[in-house]
Structure formats: C-alpha cells, structure tokens
Design an enzyme around this catalytic site. Sequence first.
Site, short mmCIF file in Angstrom:
data_model
loop_
_atom_site.label_atom_id
_atom_site.label_comp_id
_atom_site.label_asym_id
_atom_site.label_seq_id
_atom_site.Cartn_x
_atom_site.Cartn_y
_atom_site.Cartn_z
N SER A 67 5.12 2.15 -0.34
CA SER A 67 3.80 1.51 -0.39
C SER A 67 3.05 1.68 0.94
CB SER A 67 3.93 0.02 -0.69
OG SER A 67 4.53 -0.18 -1.95
N1 SAM Z 1 8.90 -1.60 -2.38
C1 SAM Z 1 8.98 -0.16 -2.29
C2 SAM Z 1 9.06 0.33 -0.90
O1 SAM Z 1 9.04 -0.47 0.03
O2 SAM Z 1 9.22 1.55 -0.75
C3 SAM Z 1 7.86 0.53 -3.01
C4 SAM Z 1 8.10 0.52 -4.43
S1 SAM Z 1 7.29 1.71 -5.44
C5 SAM Z 1 5.59 1.42 -5.14
C6 SAM Z 1 7.62 0.91 -6.99
C7 SAM Z 1 9.08 0.93 -7.38
O3 SAM Z 1 9.27 0.09 -8.52
C8 SAM Z 1 9.58 2.31 -7.78
O4 SAM Z 1 10.68 2.66 -7.01
C9 SAM Z 1 9.96 2.14 -9.25
O5 SAM Z 1 11.06 2.93 -9.65
C10 SAM Z 1 10.29 0.66 -9.30
N2 SAM Z 1 10.23 0.04 -10.62
C11 SAM Z 1 9.39 0.26 -11.66
N3 SAM Z 1 9.68 -0.55 -12.69
C12 SAM Z 1 10.75 -1.30 -12.31
C13 SAM Z 1 11.53 -2.32 -12.94
N4 SAM Z 1 11.28 -2.74 -14.19
N5 SAM Z 1 12.54 -2.87 -12.24
C14 SAM Z 1 12.82 -2.47 -10.97
N6 SAM Z 1 12.13 -1.50 -10.33
C15 SAM Z 1 11.10 -0.93 -10.98
#
Ligand code: SAM
Length: 219
Positions: A67
């Site tokens: 992010s």
């Molecule tokens: N917090 C992260 C960082 O600091 O790098 C950024 C996260 S990225 C914007 C969003 C993440 O949410 C992705 O890695 C994606 O695979 C995960 N994601 C999507 N749906 C999800 C779910 N139902 N449960 C857990 N993770 C999920």
Amino acid sequence: MQKLIDSYKHKGMRRNLILTVREKGIHDQRVLDALGKVPRHYFFENVFLEHAYQDKAFPIGEGQTISQPYTVAFQTEKLEINAGDKVLEVGTGSGYQACILLELGAEVYTIEYNKVLYERTRNFLPKMGYKPHFFYGDGSKGLPKKAPFDKIIVTAGAPTIPRSLIEQLAIGGKLIVPVGDNEKQQMLLIEKISPKQLKKKSFDYFCFVPLLGSEGWNE
Ligand code: SAM
C-alpha cells in the site's frame, strides 16, 4: 530481495517521505515515527529501489500491491493504536503494514488469502525482526478463534462491511475498512460502542485491490 542494509541515504529518503505524508495531513507523531522506523526499501527488489520512498503503492507480485505509505499512515492513525492492542490485519501482503502496527506496540494477527504471499511474508518478516502471528485463509470472515480484537484493519477493498469483522470487535474496538466498487472505495471507521450500537464515520476515497472471499468479492 534487497539486502538488509539501512544506510544514511535510505534514512534520509525516509525522512523526506515522512514530510510528504505529514503535508498530506497525517499528524499523529507516533504513526510518523513508526513510518520512520520501518525500512520500506527492504520490501523492494534491488532494481526497484528508487520506488521504495515514493508515496505510491507498488506491485509485489501475484497481482497485489504494497500500500501507499500515506494510506498505511491514514488507516493506522484512525485506529489510534495503543501499546498492547490486539489487532487483526486482513491482507498481509508484503507485511509492511504489520511492521508499522508492531512498531506501535500492538500484538498483530495478520491473515492473507494468497498462499504465495503468505509463505513469502511469513518467511521474510522475522528476518527483519518483526513477528506478527501469521494466518493463511479468508480474512473477510476474520479469525473467530482469536477474537475479540481491539482493532481491525482491512487493507483490501470490500463490497460491504464484513459482518463477521464487526462481530469480532471488542466493545470499544475500532474497525477501519475501505468499502466501494473496484474503482474506488470510501474509508469507513466503525466503532463498537456496545454489543448492538455502532458509531460510523466516513472519510475520503482510496483505491485498493479487491477483498476476496465469502464476505468480499466473489472469485
Ligand atoms: N497490508 C499489505 C501491505 O502492507 O503490504 C497490503 C495489502 S494488499 C493492498 C491487499 C492484500 O489483501 C493482498 O495481499 C491480497 O491477497 C489480500 N487479500 C484479498 N482478499 C483477502 C481475504 N479475503 N483475506 C485475506 N487477505 C486477502
């Protein structure tokens, strides 16, 4: 992965990034200090190093992103993390947000739906000295066995507020979640005043990758 060297040059770039984030409206000094402590370039391949201290999201593989620092700071600031808070992060991704929460003294439970990212981050973060509790699975349903949580942060865009996450909030707890369509999502802060009473605040629009799973977008 980048070698774990945090030089004066990196620290200088980090200070500039903090100034940028502050100019955009983040004033909680503890959050800014946490941003100053986590070497964001550790999350980047050598060839992309110049991108590490720009205030931008960046691809981390598997179609996902680390992010934007401003977004990380915004969500963190709104949660008002206290040392010892039990925090659930939905969407581990690179692990950067989890490190910021750990720097603020939280006990962090982080869940990731993508197996490759889960494995990668679970191996990598402890090498930096950061040790959240890692989980693999559908975080749109939360982590019922570890509930209640003082704070919950969703780092992917949800179609609606996941009901399970509200259920897993402690009384007095706060949930921050971006809700909208696949183009933009409004940042919402939900505070659980009592078992039946919620206080909701709406903020600006952001752009996240989709929250998948049973209380997210259908795959
Ligand atoms: N917090 C992260 C960082 O600091 O790098 C950024 C996260 S990225 C914007 C969003 C993440 O949410 C992705 O890695 C994606 O695979 C995960 N994601 C999507 N749906 C999800 C779910 N139902 N449960 C857990 N993770 C999920």
